[in-house]
Design a protein around this motif. Structure first.
Motif, PDB file in Angstrom:
ATOM      1  N   SER A   1      -0.976  12.220   7.613  1.00 48.49           N
ATOM      2  CA  SER A   1      -0.768  10.878   7.054  1.00 48.49           C
ATOM      3  C   SER A   1      -1.299  10.734   5.639  1.00 48.49           C
ATOM      4  CB  SER A   1      -1.468   9.840   7.943  1.00 48.49           C
ATOM      5  OG  SER A   1      -1.267   8.547   7.441  1.00 48.49           O
ATOM      6  N   ASN A   2      -0.576   9.951   4.901  1.00 45.02           N
ATOM      7  CA  ASN A   2      -1.073   9.349   3.667  1.00 45.02           C
ATOM      8  C   ASN A   2      -1.011   7.860   3.975  1.00 45.02           C
ATOM      9  OD1 ASN A   2      -1.421   8.191   1.207  1.00 45.02           O
ATOM     10  ND2 ASN A   2       0.214   9.298   0.165  1.00 45.02           N
ATOM     11  N   PRO A   3      -2.091   7.329   4.543  1.00 42.04           N
ATOM     12  CA  PRO A   3      -2.002   5.943   5.039  1.00 42.04           C
ATOM     13  C   PRO A   3      -1.933   4.941   3.900  1.00 42.04           C
ATOM     14  CG  PRO A   3      -4.258   6.758   5.185  1.00 42.04           C
ATOM     15  CD  PRO A   3      -3.422   7.912   4.702  1.00 42.04           C
TER      16      PRO A   3
ATOM     17  N   GLN B   1       7.649  -0.055  13.343  1.00 40.53           N
ATOM     18  CA  GLN B   1       6.626  -0.996  13.822  1.00 40.53           C
ATOM     19  C   GLN B   1       5.330  -0.802  13.057  1.00 40.53           C
ATOM     20  OE1 GLN B   1       6.169   0.115  17.915  1.00 40.53           O
ATOM     21  NE2 GLN B   1       8.345  -0.173  18.345  1.00 40.53           N
ATOM     22  N   ASN B   2       4.457  -1.781  13.259  1.00 41.12           N
ATOM     23  CA  ASN B   2       3.122  -1.711  12.690  1.00 41.12           C
ATOM     24  C   ASN B   2       2.290  -0.730  13.529  1.00 41.12           C
ATOM     25  OD1 ASN B   2       0.300  -2.335  12.310  1.00 41.12           O
ATOM     26  ND2 ASN B   2       0.996  -4.149  11.169  1.00 41.12           N
ATOM     27  N   PHE B   3       1.828   0.325  12.906  1.00 44.32           N
ATOM     28  CA  PHE B   3       1.130   1.399  13.618  1.00 44.32           C
ATOM     29  C   PHE B   3      -0.115   0.879  14.362  1.00 44.32           C
ATOM     30  CE2 PHE B   3      -2.180   4.879  13.074  1.00 44.32           C
ATOM     31  CZ  PHE B   3      -1.759   5.615  14.165  1.00 44.32           C
ATOM     32  N   ILE B   4      -0.857   0.006  13.710  1.00 42.30           N
ATOM     33  CA  ILE B   4      -2.114  -0.457  14.320  1.00 42.30           C
ATOM     34  C   ILE B   4      -1.812  -1.404  15.482  1.00 42.30           C
ATOM     35  CG2 ILE B   4      -4.288  -1.704  13.907  1.00 42.30           C
ATOM     36  CD1 ILE B   4      -4.120   0.961  12.366  1.00 42.30           C
TER      37      ILE B   4
ATOM     38  N   THR C   1       2.142   8.937  10.314  1.00 45.33           N
ATOM     39  CA  THR C   1       1.962   7.502  10.411  1.00 45.33           C
ATOM     40  C   THR C   1       1.862   6.873   9.021  1.00 45.33           C
ATOM     41  OG1 THR C   1       0.400   5.863  11.094  1.00 45.33           O
ATOM     42  CG2 THR C   1      -0.435   8.062  11.049  1.00 45.33           C
ATOM     43  N   GLY C   2       2.668   5.818   8.798  1.00 44.10           N
ATOM     44  CA  GLY C   2       2.868   5.304   7.441  1.00 44.10           C
ATOM     45  C   GLY C   2       3.728   6.316   6.711  1.00 44.10           C
ATOM     46  N   ALA C   3       4.903   6.613   7.343  1.00 44.19           N
ATOM     47  CA  ALA C   3       5.662   7.819   6.967  1.00 44.19           C
ATOM     48  C   ALA C   3       6.382   7.717   5.633  1.00 44.19           C
ATOM     49  CB  ALA C   3       6.676   8.135   8.070  1.00 44.19           C
TER      50      ALA C   3
ATOM     51  N   GLY D   1       0.823  -1.229   0.000  1.00 39.71           N
ATOM     52  CA  GLY D   1       0.000   0.000   0.000  1.00 39.71           C
ATOM     53  C   GLY D   1       0.845   1.263   0.000  1.00 39.71           C
ATOM     54  N   GLN D   2       1.991   1.199  -0.677  1.00 42.85           N
ATOM     55  CA  GLN D   2       2.924   2.338  -0.613  1.00 42.85           C
ATOM     56  C   GLN D   2       2.823   3.211  -1.867  1.00 42.85           C
ATOM     57  OE1 GLN D   2       7.295   1.486  -0.582  1.00 42.85           O
ATOM     58  NE2 GLN D   2       7.139   2.315   1.479  1.00 42.85           N
ATOM     59  N   PHE D   3       2.250   4.400  -1.718  1.00 42.04           N
ATOM     60  CA  PHE D   3       2.176   5.391  -2.801  1.00 42.04           C
ATOM     61  C   PHE D   3       2.673   6.700  -2.223  1.00 42.04           C
ATOM     62  CE2 PHE D   3      -1.312   2.367  -3.215  1.00 42.04           C
ATOM     63  CZ  PHE D   3      -1.037   1.822  -4.455  1.00 42.04           C
ATOM     64  N   PHE D   4       3.532   7.381  -2.950  1.00 43.34           N
ATOM     65  CA  PHE D   4       4.166   8.556  -2.354  1.00 43.34           C
ATOM     66  C   PHE D   4       3.425   9.844  -2.707  1.00 43.34           C
ATOM     67  CE2 PHE D   4       7.808   5.526  -2.715  1.00 43.34           C
ATOM     68  CZ  PHE D   4       7.913   5.299  -1.351  1.00 43.34           C
ATOM     69  N   THR D   5       3.364  10.748  -1.740  1.00 42.50           N
ATOM     70  CA  THR D   5       2.669  12.017  -1.939  1.00 42.50           C
ATOM     71  C   THR D   5       3.571  12.987  -2.698  1.00 42.50           C
ATOM     72  OG1 THR D   5       1.754  11.648   0.257  1.00 42.50           O
ATOM     73  CG2 THR D   5       1.400  13.829  -0.707  1.00 42.50           C
ATOM     74  N   PRO D   6       3.051  13.608  -3.761  1.00 39.56           N
ATOM     75  CA  PRO D   6       3.869  14.608  -4.469  1.00 39.56           C
ATOM     76  C   PRO D   6       3.987  15.904  -3.655  1.00 39.56           C
ATOM     77  CG  PRO D   6       1.729  14.337  -5.540  1.00 39.56           C
ATOM     78  CD  PRO D   6       1.781  13.337  -4.431  1.00 39.56           C
TER      79      PRO D   6
ATOM     80  N   TYR E   1       5.794   6.372  12.257  1.00 42.93           N
ATOM     81  CA  TYR E   1       5.659   4.921  12.150  1.00 42.93           C
ATOM     82  C   TYR E   1       5.876   4.511  10.702  1.00 42.93           C
ATOM     83  CZ  TYR E   1       3.711   4.154  16.795  1.00 42.93           C
ATOM     84  OH  TYR E   1       3.542   4.059  18.146  1.00 42.93           O
ATOM     85  N   GLU E   2       6.716   3.513  10.506  1.00 44.77           N
ATOM     86  CA  GLU E   2       6.911   2.965   9.158  1.00 44.77           C
ATOM     87  C   GLU E   2       7.438   1.554   9.330  1.00 44.77           C
ATOM     88  OE1 GLU E   2       6.285   3.866   5.763  1.00 44.77           O
ATOM     89  OE2 GLU E   2       6.882   1.762   5.759  1.00 44.77           O
ATOM     90  N   ASN E   3       6.761   0.562   8.747  1.00 44.98           N
ATOM     91  CA  ASN E   3       7.186  -0.821   8.981  1.00 44.98           C
ATOM     92  C   ASN E   3       7.769  -1.501   7.737  1.00 44.98           C
ATOM     93  OD1 ASN E   3       4.903  -1.244   7.525  1.00 44.98           O
ATOM     94  ND2 ASN E   3       3.980  -2.745   8.910  1.00 44.98           N
TER      95      ASN E   3
HETATM   96  C1  LIG Z   1       0.611   5.490   0.995  1.00 46.91           C
HETATM   97  S1  LIG Z   1       2.234   5.291   1.642  1.00 46.91           S
HETATM   98  C2  LIG Z   1       2.594   6.944   2.072  1.00 46.91           C
HETATM   99  C3  LIG Z   1       4.028   7.222   2.346  1.00 46.91           C
HETATM  100  C4  LIG Z   1       4.322   8.647   2.743  1.00 46.91           C
HETATM  101  N1  LIG Z   1       3.635   9.024   3.955  1.00 46.91           N
HETATM  102  C5  LIG Z   1       3.949   9.610   1.657  1.00 46.91           C
HETATM  103  O1  LIG Z   1       2.999  10.338   1.864  1.00 46.91           O
HETATM  104  O2  LIG Z   1       4.597   9.627   0.597  1.00 46.91           O
HETATM  105  C6  LIG Z   1       1.910   4.436   3.154  1.00 46.91           C
HETATM  106  C7  LIG Z   1       3.119   3.961   3.939  1.00 46.91           C
HETATM  107  O3  LIG Z   1       2.653   3.219   5.064  1.00 46.91           O
HETATM  108  C8  LIG Z   1       3.526   2.120   5.291  1.00 46.91           C
HETATM  109  N2  LIG Z   1       2.749   1.098   6.045  1.00 46.91           N
HETATM  110  C9  LIG Z   1       1.919   0.162   5.544  1.00 46.91           C
HETATM  111  N3  LIG Z   1       1.350  -0.531   6.541  1.00 46.91           N
HETATM  112  C10 LIG Z   1       1.830  -0.021   7.692  1.00 46.91           C
HETATM  113  C11 LIG Z   1       1.610  -0.319   9.068  1.00 46.91           C
HETATM  114  N4  LIG Z   1       0.735  -1.259   9.429  1.00 46.91           N
HETATM  115  N5  LIG Z   1       2.270   0.391   9.993  1.00 46.91           N
HETATM  116  C12 LIG Z   1       3.141   1.374   9.623  1.00 46.91           C
HETATM  117  N6  LIG Z   1       3.378   1.696   8.340  1.00 46.91           N
HETATM  118  C13 LIG Z   1       2.737   1.009   7.390  1.00 46.91           C
HETATM  119  C14 LIG Z   1       3.942   1.683   3.903  1.00 46.91           C
HETATM  120  O4  LIG Z   1       5.168   0.978   3.934  1.00 46.91           O
HETATM  121  C15 LIG Z   1       4.047   3.037   3.188  1.00 46.91           C
HETATM  122  O5  LIG Z   1       5.349   3.536   3.240  1.00 46.91           O
END
Ligand SMILES: C[S@@+](CC[C@H](N)C(=O)[O-])C[C@H]1O[C@@H](n2cnc3c(N)ncnc32)[C@H](O)[C@@H]1O
Length: 510
Positions: free
Chosen positions: A145-147, A118-121, A54-56, A26-31, A83-85
């Motif tokens: 966040s961009n989760p 770690q896993n945020f949840i 979170t999900g950094a 689920g990794q998509f980066f924010t422009p 948080y970033e796992n």
């Molecule tokens: C949509 S990306 C957004 C990355 C960044 N925040 C941005 O805006 O470019 C979501 C991020 O959440 C991380 N991620 C996914 N599941 C996670 C979890 N359970 N706990 C922490 N991070 C998680 C992914 O590895 C990914 O880097």
């Protein structure tokens, strides 16, 4: 610019790791344009701040906030938790956080940050489930966040931890939103970019109930084009940016803005009453996000109606004949004991044309003991397609089915169709045509589009659409019968004459 520096490195990283691997987590980066916009929504001006990203990912959102803090000088002490796992991205996140710290310290700020790999949840399980308390100092002033966007199974640990807000198969993004709401200080603010799907749909109801009763929305930003929000990553979905504050106090207005694409040139910004976006007294807590002045007017009109199909004694249901489950029952040609089986290809100019000379679908179903559970009494129904393609102009497409036009006592309605039925007795002609005026108008079609970004027409949502009184509906029916035209333009004119002329005249006079 911090954000641009971080983004350049993010792009390199994206190329190195590849889209398919990132999609799985689920990794998509924010422009940068969106990261800066999100940061601009922060409204915090005390000297010290606790931030959570979170999900950094590579830290671009924390970077955006820090950039803003540099430009607006009141905040001097910055604490950031991240948080970033994903272990692949962690080295770059660490590098970027060092960059952020250096730049901020060069500008006289103090920065403390902690990266939780770690896993945020799962890490916040005990707090969410009430087994752990947190003092106000441990909570956050701003969560950005961009989760991750990813459907997960109901049995996955994250779903289990947050089962109180899960119904069906959840998407992890809304678990992040709910957890963030929980981790905010009183009056703390959260700024998220997420898919729009949580705003409607039954699957998100428990989440909406928790979320909308925990925070109040202050800003929503929509993108008109769904194509290029995550430019490099081409995510094909409708995204929104939202800001909410943790308070139960009533807020009167929400600021709604919209831009064509991720470059954030706002082409619409408007204060909208909170109740126009979400009726906190409704059962489903659906959210409607208008993005033009016309849509605001339309919502104001539709929300002035006090009934809905259910309260008026009608209901939209889904056609019960599922073809692959009824292979023994359905027939290509009529036989002695068959009755019509209606499909979307029988809709011709809003009427049912049966049989059609060429059909890829079998047009008949047997009327026997085995088929009784899927057959309906042949009564007056307003049929509504369940599925339309993205290219089609209308989402809500309906057709009049009059029992008198058919000789059989039973009819089959295929599962790609919905039908509106009267629960007690027969739907009279004026009611049929009155409901048709509404469902064939551009008003209900646009309302549905605002409510639900998807191409499916769902029963729960349609049954909750506000409608005028039965008397008004019958008056609409009479009017359209007098005109002899059943076009959308005629339907719109009838609605305008009955409900809008006075308002518009009043406004023009005013
Ligand atoms: C949509 S990306 C957004 C990355 C960044 N925040 C941005 O805006 O470019 C979501 C991020 O959440 C991380 N991620 C996914 N599941 C996670 C979890 N359970 N706990 C922490 N991070 C998680 C992914 O590895 C990914 O880097």
């Amino acid at each position: 610019m911090l954000v641009n520096q971080i983004y350049d490195k993010t792009i390199d990283y994206g190329k190195r790791v590849g889209k398919n691997i990132r999609k799985k987590i689920g990794q998509f980066f924010t422009p940068p344009s969106i990261a800066n916009f999100m940061a601009s929504l922060m409204d915090y001006n005390q000297s010290s701040i606790r931030i959570l990203d979170t999900g950094a990912g590579t830290g671009i959102l924390a970077g955006g906030l820090c950039q803003r803090i540099l430009e607006h000088n009141t905040i001097t002490h910055i604490h950031i938790d991240l948080y970033e796992n994903d272990e692949n991205v962690l080295p770059l996140l660490r590098e970027n956080m060092e960059l952020i710290r250096t730049v901020l310290e060069q500008n006289g700020k103090t920065v403390i940050y902690t990266i939780y790999d770690q896993n945020f949840i799962l890490s916040n399980d005990d707090f969410w489930n009430g087994r752990e308390e947190k003092s106000e100092e441990e909570l956050y002033d701003v969560i950005i966040s961009n989760p991750p966007y990813k459907k997960i199974a109901k049995a996955e640990p994250e779903s289990v931890v947050m089962s109180s807000i899960v119904h069906g198969q959840p998407n992890i993004y809304f678990l992040f939103m709910a957890m963030a709401a929980k981790l905010l200080k009183p009056n703390g603010e959260m700024i998220f970019i997420t898919p729009r799907s949580f705003t409607s749909g039954l699957y998100f109801r428990k989440f909406r109930e928790y979320f909308l009763n925990t925070v109040r929305l202050t800003n929503i930003h929509l993108f008109h084009s769904r194509l290029d929000v995550f430019e490099g990553d081409k995510v094909l979905q409708e995204a929104i940016v939202l800001r909410a504050i943790k308070t139960t106090e009533v807020t009167d207005m929400i600021t709604i803005s919209a831009s064509e694409n991720m470059y954030m040139e706002e082409n619409f910004i408007q204060q909208v009453p909170y109740g126009t976006v979400v009726d906190m007294d409704s059962d489903n807590l659906f959210m409607l996000i208008p993005s033009t002045i016309e849509e605001i007017e339309l919502l104001t009109l539709v929300h002035s109606w006090e009934y809905n199909l259910i309260s008026l004694g009608f209901r939209l249901k889904t056609g019960p004949v599922v073809d692959f489950r009824a292979l023994d029952l359905i027939k290509e040609v009529p036989e002695e004991n068959t009755v019509p089986l209606l499909w979307a290809n029988h809709f011709i100019n809003n009427r049912i044309s049966f049989p059609v000379p060429v059909s890829k679908n079998p047009q008949y179903i047997v009327d026997t003991e085995e088929s009784q559970s899927v057959l309906l009494d042949s009564k007056n129904y307003l049929l509504v397609k369940r599925f339309t393609s993205k290219e089609e102009r209308r989402r809500v497409q309906c057709s009049l089915y009059f029992a008198d036009d058919f000789v059989n006592a039973k009819v089959g309605i295929e599962n790609h169709l919905n039908y509106i039925t009267k629960l007690e007795g027969e739907m009279i002609k004026e009611e049929m045509y009155g409901l048709f005026v509404l469902f064939n108008s551009s008003y209900i079609d646009t309302y549905y589009r605002i409510l639900n970004g998807s191409t499916q027409v769902n029963a729960t949502e349609v049954n909750a659409i506000p409608l005028p009184s039965l008397n008004d509906i019958k008056r609409m029916g009479k009017r359209i019968l007098e005109t002899n035209s059943i076009t959308t333009e005629t339907c719109d004119t009838i609605i305008e004459e009955m409900f809008l002329v006075n308002t518009r005249q009043g406004r023009n006079a005013g």
